[in-house]
Design a protein around this motif. Sequence first.
Motif, PDB file in Angstrom:
ATOM      1  N   THR A  76       0.839  -1.207   0.000  1.00 27.98           N
ATOM      2  CA  THR A  76       0.000   0.000   0.000  1.00 27.98           C
ATOM      3  C   THR A  76       0.866   1.245   0.000  1.00 27.98           C
ATOM      4  O   THR A  76       0.612   2.195  -0.757  1.00 27.98           O
ATOM      5  CB  THR A  76      -0.942  -0.004   1.219  1.00 27.98           C
ATOM      6  OG1 THR A  76      -1.792  -1.152   1.137  1.00 27.98           O
ATOM      7  CG2 THR A  76      -1.789   1.250   1.272  1.00 27.98           C
ATOM      8  N   LEU A  77       1.915   1.260   0.827  1.00 26.01           N
ATOM      9  CA  LEU A  77       2.821   2.415   0.858  1.00 26.01           C
ATOM     10  C   LEU A  77       3.525   2.595  -0.488  1.00 26.01           C
ATOM     11  O   LEU A  77       3.696   3.724  -0.960  1.00 26.01           O
ATOM     12  CB  LEU A  77       3.848   2.256   1.976  1.00 26.01           C
ATOM     13  CG  LEU A  77       3.299   2.355   3.398  1.00 26.01           C
ATOM     14  CD1 LEU A  77       4.407   2.061   4.408  1.00 26.01           C
ATOM     15  CD2 LEU A  77       2.684   3.725   3.652  1.00 26.01           C
ATOM     16  N   THR A  78       3.902   1.498  -1.126  1.00 27.84           N
ATOM     17  CA  THR A  78       4.562   1.578  -2.433  1.00 27.84           C
ATOM     18  C   THR A  78       3.623   2.161  -3.476  1.00 27.84           C
ATOM     19  O   THR A  78       4.004   3.040  -4.254  1.00 27.84           O
ATOM     20  CB  THR A  78       5.037   0.177  -2.869  1.00 27.84           C
ATOM     21  OG1 THR A  78       5.970  -0.314  -1.905  1.00 27.84           O
ATOM     22  CG2 THR A  78       5.693   0.218  -4.239  1.00 27.84           C
ATOM     23  N   VAL A  79       2.372   1.691  -3.486  1.00 28.36           N
ATOM     24  CA  VAL A  79       1.393   2.199  -4.456  1.00 28.36           C
ATOM     25  C   VAL A  79       1.107   3.676  -4.203  1.00 28.36           C
ATOM     26  O   VAL A  79       1.028   4.479  -5.137  1.00 28.36           O
ATOM     27  CB  VAL A  79       0.098   1.359  -4.407  1.00 28.36           C
ATOM     28  CG1 VAL A  79      -1.015   2.014  -5.207  1.00 28.36           C
ATOM     29  CG2 VAL A  79       0.364  -0.048  -4.903  1.00 28.36           C
ATOM     30  N   GLN A  80       0.984   4.068  -2.924  1.00 27.69           N
ATOM     31  CA  GLN A  80       0.757   5.479  -2.605  1.00 27.69           C
ATOM     32  C   GLN A  80       1.926   6.339  -3.070  1.00 27.69           C
ATOM     33  O   GLN A  80       1.729   7.432  -3.596  1.00 27.69           O
ATOM     34  CB  GLN A  80       0.538   5.658  -1.103  1.00 27.69           C
ATOM     35  CG  GLN A  80      -0.803   5.147  -0.639  1.00 27.69           C
ATOM     36  CD  GLN A  80      -0.963   5.166   0.868  1.00 27.69           C
ATOM     37  OE1 GLN A  80       0.014   5.297   1.613  1.00 27.69           O
ATOM     38  NE2 GLN A  80      -2.185   5.032   1.325  1.00 27.69           N
ATOM     39  N   ALA A  81       3.160   5.852  -2.901  1.00 26.91           N
ATOM     40  CA  ALA A  81       4.338   6.607  -3.340  1.00 26.91           C
ATOM     41  C   ALA A  81       4.324   6.763  -4.866  1.00 26.91           C
ATOM     42  O   ALA A  81       4.678   7.815  -5.386  1.00 26.91           O
ATOM     43  CB  ALA A  81       5.617   5.911  -2.882  1.00 26.91           C
ATOM     44  N   LEU A  82       3.912   5.723  -5.565  1.00 27.88           N
ATOM     45  CA  LEU A  82       3.817   5.822  -7.025  1.00 27.88           C
ATOM     46  C   LEU A  82       2.755   6.825  -7.429  1.00 27.88           C
ATOM     47  O   LEU A  82       2.938   7.590  -8.379  1.00 27.88           O
ATOM     48  CB  LEU A  82       3.510   4.455  -7.638  1.00 27.88           C
ATOM     49  CG  LEU A  82       4.620   3.423  -7.561  1.00 27.88           C
ATOM     50  CD1 LEU A  82       4.106   2.060  -8.034  1.00 27.88           C
ATOM     51  CD2 LEU A  82       5.843   3.840  -8.361  1.00 27.88           C
ATOM     52  N   ASP A  83       1.627   6.836  -6.722  1.00 27.64           N
ATOM     53  CA  ASP A  83       0.553   7.779  -7.023  1.00 27.64           C
ATOM     54  C   ASP A  83       0.990   9.230  -6.760  1.00 27.64           C
ATOM     55  O   ASP A  83       0.564  10.152  -7.446  1.00 27.64           O
ATOM     56  CB  ASP A  83      -0.692   7.482  -6.182  1.00 27.64           C
ATOM     57  CG  ASP A  83      -1.460   6.268  -6.676  1.00 27.64           C
ATOM     58  OD1 ASP A  83      -1.214   5.826  -7.816  1.00 27.64           O
ATOM     59  OD2 ASP A  83      -2.308   5.764  -5.921  1.00 27.64           O
ATOM     60  N   ASP A  84       1.840   9.415  -5.738  1.00 27.66           N
ATOM     61  CA  ASP A  84       2.275  10.753  -5.344  1.00 27.66           C
ATOM     62  C   ASP A  84       3.460  11.257  -6.170  1.00 27.66           C
ATOM     63  O   ASP A  84       3.787  12.432  -6.113  1.00 27.66           O
ATOM     64  CB  ASP A  84       2.664  10.783  -3.861  1.00 27.66           C
ATOM     65  CG  ASP A  84       1.456  10.537  -2.949  1.00 27.66           C
ATOM     66  OD1 ASP A  84       0.310  10.701  -3.427  1.00 27.66           O
ATOM     67  OD2 ASP A  84       1.668  10.178  -1.775  1.00 27.66           O
ATOM     68  N   ALA A  85       4.111  10.371  -6.918  1.00 26.04           N
ATOM     69  CA  ALA A  85       5.286  10.753  -7.692  1.00 26.04           C
ATOM     70  C   ALA A  85       4.892  11.670  -8.833  1.00 26.04           C
ATOM     71  O   ALA A  85       3.812  11.527  -9.414  1.00 26.04           O
ATOM     72  CB  ALA A  85       5.986   9.503  -8.221  1.00 26.04           C
ATOM     73  N   PRO A  86       5.791  12.606  -9.174  1.00 27.58           N
ATOM     74  CA  PRO A  86       5.480  13.458 -10.339  1.00 27.58           C
ATOM     75  C   PRO A  86       5.458  12.622 -11.606  1.00 27.58           C
ATOM     76  O   PRO A  86       6.106  11.590 -11.686  1.00 27.58           O
ATOM     77  CB  PRO A  86       6.638  14.463 -10.356  1.00 27.58           C
ATOM     78  CG  PRO A  86       7.714  13.845  -9.524  1.00 27.58           C
ATOM     79  CD  PRO A  86       7.054  12.905  -8.575  1.00 27.58           C
ATOM     80  N   PRO A  87       4.713  13.044 -12.605  1.00 26.22           N
ATOM     81  CA  PRO A  87       4.646  12.278 -13.861  1.00 26.22           C
ATOM     82  C   PRO A  87       6.025  12.186 -14.500  1.00 26.22           C
ATOM     83  O   PRO A  87       6.830  13.120 -14.413  1.00 26.22           O
ATOM     84  CB  PRO A  87       3.682  13.057 -14.743  1.00 26.22           C
ATOM     85  CG  PRO A  87       3.272  14.273 -13.981  1.00 26.22           C
ATOM     86  CD  PRO A  87       3.909  14.247 -12.632  1.00 26.22           C
ATOM     87  N   ALA A  88       6.302  11.048 -15.105  1.00 22.19           N
ATOM     88  CA  ALA A  88       7.585  10.848 -15.788  1.00 22.19           C
ATOM     89  C   ALA A  88       7.634  11.725 -17.040  1.00 22.19           C
ATOM     90  O   ALA A  88       6.617  11.971 -17.680  1.00 22.19           O
ATOM     91  CB  ALA A  88       7.745   9.388 -16.165  1.00 22.19           C
ATOM     92  N   LEU A  89       8.839  12.183 -17.336  1.00 22.07           N
ATOM     93  CA  LEU A  89       9.010  12.977 -18.553  1.00 22.07           C
ATOM     94  C   LEU A  89       8.929  12.078 -19.771  1.00 22.07           C
ATOM     95  O   LEU A  89       9.431  10.969 -19.767  1.00 22.07           O
ATOM     96  CB  LEU A  89      10.360  13.692 -18.523  1.00 22.07           C
ATOM     97  CG  LEU A  89      10.534  14.721 -17.394  1.00 22.07           C
ATOM     98  CD1 LEU A  89      11.957  15.260 -17.421  1.00 22.07           C
ATOM     99  CD2 LEU A  89       9.534  15.848 -17.571  1.00 22.07           C
ATOM    100  N   ALA A  90       8.280  12.550 -20.810  1.00 24.22           N
ATOM    101  CA  ALA A  90       8.123  11.735 -22.022  1.00 24.22           C
ATOM    102  C   ALA A  90       9.366  11.742 -22.848  1.00 24.22           C
ATOM    103  O   ALA A  90      10.187  12.578 -22.806  1.00 24.22           O
ATOM    104  CB  ALA A  90       6.939  12.234 -22.847  1.00 24.22           C
TER     105      ALA A  90
END
Length: 90
Positions: A76-90
């Motif tokens: 759950t903490l890992t998924v939350q961290a992914l959700d909170d991460a800034p979008p990756a640059l294209a």
Amino acid sequence: GPAQRLVSFAPGAVFGEVGMLRGQPRSADAVVERDATLARLDRAALHILAAEAPAVHAQLLQALALHLADRLGALTLTVQALDDAPPALA
């Protein structure tokens, strides 16, 4: 190709418990990299334990439940961290 390491376990770790509880094979292979002593508990042995030592069976299931709760909390903490991460640059 070569096997991909998914996780390394410290002494005392539990693995394969989900497959054992569901009566299914593990979803990944386990490879020992140094001398180790392992204890194996299959589904049949779990049922025998329930009949012959119900208090031990209950303690084991409680320990497995806590272990799985810890794994779920970490996921759950890992998924939350992914959700909170800034979008990756294209």
